[in-house]
Design a protein around this motif. Structure first.
Motif, PDB file in Angstrom:
ATOM      1  N   VAL A  51       0.870  -1.177   0.000  1.00  0.00           N
ATOM      2  CA  VAL A  51       0.000   0.000   0.000  1.00  0.00           C
ATOM      3  C   VAL A  51       0.901   1.218   0.000  1.00  0.00           C
ATOM      4  O   VAL A  51       1.593   1.481   0.993  1.00  0.00           O
ATOM      5  N   THR A  52       0.910   1.939  -1.146  1.00  0.00           N
ATOM      6  CA  THR A  52       1.815   3.079  -1.331  1.00  0.00           C
ATOM      7  C   THR A  52       3.221   2.737  -0.855  1.00  0.00           C
ATOM      8  O   THR A  52       3.857   3.503  -0.119  1.00  0.00           O
ATOM      9  N   GLY A  53       3.671   1.558  -1.238  1.00  0.00           N
ATOM     10  CA  GLY A  53       5.039   1.142  -0.938  1.00  0.00           C
ATOM     11  C   GLY A  53       5.227   0.427   0.385  1.00  0.00           C
ATOM     12  O   GLY A  53       6.275  -0.189   0.612  1.00  0.00           O
ATOM     13  N   GLU A  54       4.229   0.488   1.261  1.00  0.00           N
ATOM     14  CA  GLU A  54       4.353  -0.170   2.562  1.00  0.00           C
ATOM     15  C   GLU A  54       3.876  -1.607   2.467  1.00  0.00           C
ATOM     16  O   GLU A  54       2.802  -1.895   1.945  1.00  0.00           O
ATOM     17  N   ARG A  55       4.675  -2.532   2.989  1.00  0.00           N
ATOM     18  CA  ARG A  55       4.378  -3.956   2.871  1.00  0.00           C
ATOM     19  C   ARG A  55       3.518  -4.434   4.044  1.00  0.00           C
ATOM     20  O   ARG A  55       3.795  -4.129   5.196  1.00  0.00           O
ATOM     21  N   HIS A  56       2.468  -5.208   3.725  1.00  0.00           N
ATOM     22  CA  HIS A  56       1.589  -5.818   4.721  1.00  0.00           C
ATOM     23  C   HIS A  56       1.545  -7.327   4.462  1.00  0.00           C
ATOM     24  O   HIS A  56       1.122  -7.756   3.387  1.00  0.00           O
ATOM     25  N   THR A  57       1.973  -8.120   5.422  1.00  0.00           N
ATOM     26  CA  THR A  57       1.929  -9.571   5.268  1.00  0.00           C
ATOM     27  C   THR A  57       0.523 -10.075   5.563  1.00  0.00           C
ATOM     28  O   THR A  57      -0.033  -9.821   6.631  1.00  0.00           O
ATOM     29  N   LEU A  58      -0.067 -10.796   4.602  1.00  0.00           N
ATOM     30  CA  LEU A  58      -1.411 -11.340   4.767  1.00  0.00           C
ATOM     31  C   LEU A  58      -1.358 -12.805   5.186  1.00  0.00           C
ATOM     32  O   LEU A  58      -2.094 -13.225   6.077  1.00  0.00           O
ATOM     33  N   ILE A  59      -0.537 -13.592   4.518  1.00  0.00           N
ATOM     34  CA  ILE A  59      -0.294 -14.986   4.909  1.00  0.00           C
ATOM     35  C   ILE A  59       1.214 -15.165   4.947  1.00  0.00           C
ATOM     36  O   ILE A  59       1.893 -15.035   3.920  1.00  0.00           O
ATOM     37  N   GLY A  60       1.743 -15.440   6.131  1.00  0.00           N
ATOM     38  CA  GLY A  60       3.179 -15.558   6.294  1.00  0.00           C
ATOM     39  C   GLY A  60       3.701 -16.952   5.999  1.00  0.00           C
ATOM     40  O   GLY A  60       2.941 -17.898   5.780  1.00  0.00           O
ATOM     41  N   LYS A  61       4.990 -17.081   5.999  1.00  0.00           N
ATOM     42  CA  LYS A  61       5.623 -18.370   5.749  1.00  0.00           C
ATOM     43  C   LYS A  61       5.346 -19.344   6.891  1.00  0.00           C
ATOM     44  O   LYS A  61       5.122 -18.941   8.031  1.00  0.00           O
ATOM     45  N   GLY A  62       5.351 -20.625   6.542  1.00  0.00           N
ATOM     46  CA  GLY A  62       5.249 -21.654   7.576  1.00  0.00           C
ATOM     47  C   GLY A  62       3.855 -22.139   7.872  1.00  0.00           C
ATOM     48  O   GLY A  62       3.673 -23.007   8.723  1.00  0.00           O
ATOM     49  N   VAL A  63       2.817 -21.600   7.197  1.00  0.00           N
ATOM     50  CA  VAL A  63       1.466 -22.118   7.420  1.00  0.00           C
ATOM     51  C   VAL A  63       1.368 -23.517   6.824  1.00  0.00           C
ATOM     52  O   VAL A  63       2.057 -23.846   5.860  1.00  0.00           O
ATOM     53  N   LYS A  64       0.518 -24.358   7.393  1.00  0.00           N
ATOM     54  CA  LYS A  64       0.448 -25.756   6.986  1.00  0.00           C
ATOM     55  C   LYS A  64      -0.624 -25.989   5.921  1.00  0.00           C
ATOM     56  O   LYS A  64      -1.419 -26.912   6.002  1.00  0.00           O
ATOM     57  N   PHE A  65      -0.650 -25.114   4.938  1.00  0.00           N
ATOM     58  CA  PHE A  65      -1.522 -25.301   3.786  1.00  0.00           C
ATOM     59  C   PHE A  65      -0.927 -24.513   2.620  1.00  0.00           C
ATOM     60  O   PHE A  65      -0.090 -23.628   2.807  1.00  0.00           O
ATOM     61  N   CYS A  66      -1.347 -24.862   1.417  1.00  0.00           N
ATOM     62  CA  CYS A  66      -0.990 -24.073   0.245  1.00  0.00           C
ATOM     63  C   CYS A  66      -2.121 -23.086  -0.036  1.00  0.00           C
ATOM     64  O   CYS A  66      -3.202 -23.192   0.541  1.00  0.00           O
TER      65      CYS A  66
END
Length: 270
Positions: A51-66
């Motif tokens: 968002v205007t260059g700012e990063r927002h993580t929605l689903i992070g690494k390491g979740v146990k699903f694709c």
């Protein structure tokens, strides 16, 4: 002179109004981009938004699903594009069905809806003058899944930042006076289970014998009549039930929730 001054004042206000409107429109519609990092190892998958260059993580690494991006659109009509995500619990295998979730920007942070569906054949998205509708069929199948008569087709819309259920069509379970279910095999997966009942009214109990198929939580069943006749139950149901009703003086059977098979004089037929 006064008229000229008023004209210039109004022109200036109009100019600034147009500029402000364009800036606001640009801010509402062009500020968000979604990024999906895919890797063969689901531990390294990631979904984030800028968002205007700012990063927002929605689903992070390491979740146990694709997961996959299903569609990007302004589903709640708030001026910001949202992202509909398919959660793929089987990661390409056929053990499990998929579910869905939307991430939506409220102007400050991203908010996520509830997770909906246990779907095998894809979500249906309808966009018309009344907005978006999401139709998802939940079919409870999979490894060791003995749940039955919970299948349903649900229709949702998005209100503010969550799904709202607007219609549901559910399985209807027919009643039985006696039954055998795949859920009875819990901790008895390698056994053969039996249901005894006098199906043809000859005064002797007939036997429905079933074994368990753990891959899909289902049964393979056979009817052994007291007179020596045998009949293999069609398909691999999660339930075989004896109904009160009869055809040719033999009790009808219900398979699963509502599939009725009737005696034709030689065997059961759909």
């Amino acid at each position: 002179m006064k008229n000229i001054f008023n004209f210039l004042l109004l022109s200036g206000l109009l100019f600034f109004g147009i500029v402000f409107g364009l800036l606001a429109s640009d801010k509402n519609h062009d500020e968000i981009s979604y990024h999906y990092i895919h890797d063969d190892n689901f531990d390294d998958q990631e979904l984030f938004a800028k968002v205007t260059g700012e990063r927002h993580t929605l689903i992070g690494k390491g979740v146990k699903f694709c997961f996959r991006i299903e569609k990007i659109a302004d589903f709640n009509n708030n001026g910001h594009e949202d992202v509909l995500v398919r959660k793929v619990y089987g990661c390409g295998a056929n053990c499990c069905a998929d579910s869905y979730q939307i991430f939506s920007y409220d102007g400050v942070v991203f908010r996520k809806t509830e997770v909906i569906g246990y779907d095998w054949d894809g979500i249906e998205i309808i966009n018309n003058s009344n907005g978006f509708k999401f139709i998802v069929e939940s079919v409870y199948e999979g490894f060791g899944n003995t749940a039955m008569c919970y299948n349903k087709v649900e229709t949702f819309r998005m209100v503010d930042y969550d799904f709202e259920l607007i219609e549901v069509v559910k399985d209807q379970k027919l009643s039985a006076i006696a039954e055998i279910r795949s859920s009875e095999f819990e901790d008895r997966e390698d056994e053969t289970l039996y249901l005894e009942y006098d199906l043809n009214g000859d005064g002797h109990n007939d036997t429905i014998s079933c074994t368990y198929w753990s891959r899909w939580g289902r049964m393979g069943c056979q009817i052994n009549f007291a007179n020596g006749d045998t009949y293999k139950v069609p398909s691999t149901p999660k339930r075989v039930g004896v109904m009160e009703s009869k055809t040719n003086n033999v009790h009808d059977l219900v398979l699963e929730c509502d599939e009725v098979i009737k005696w034709n004089g030689v065997g059961y037929e759909r």
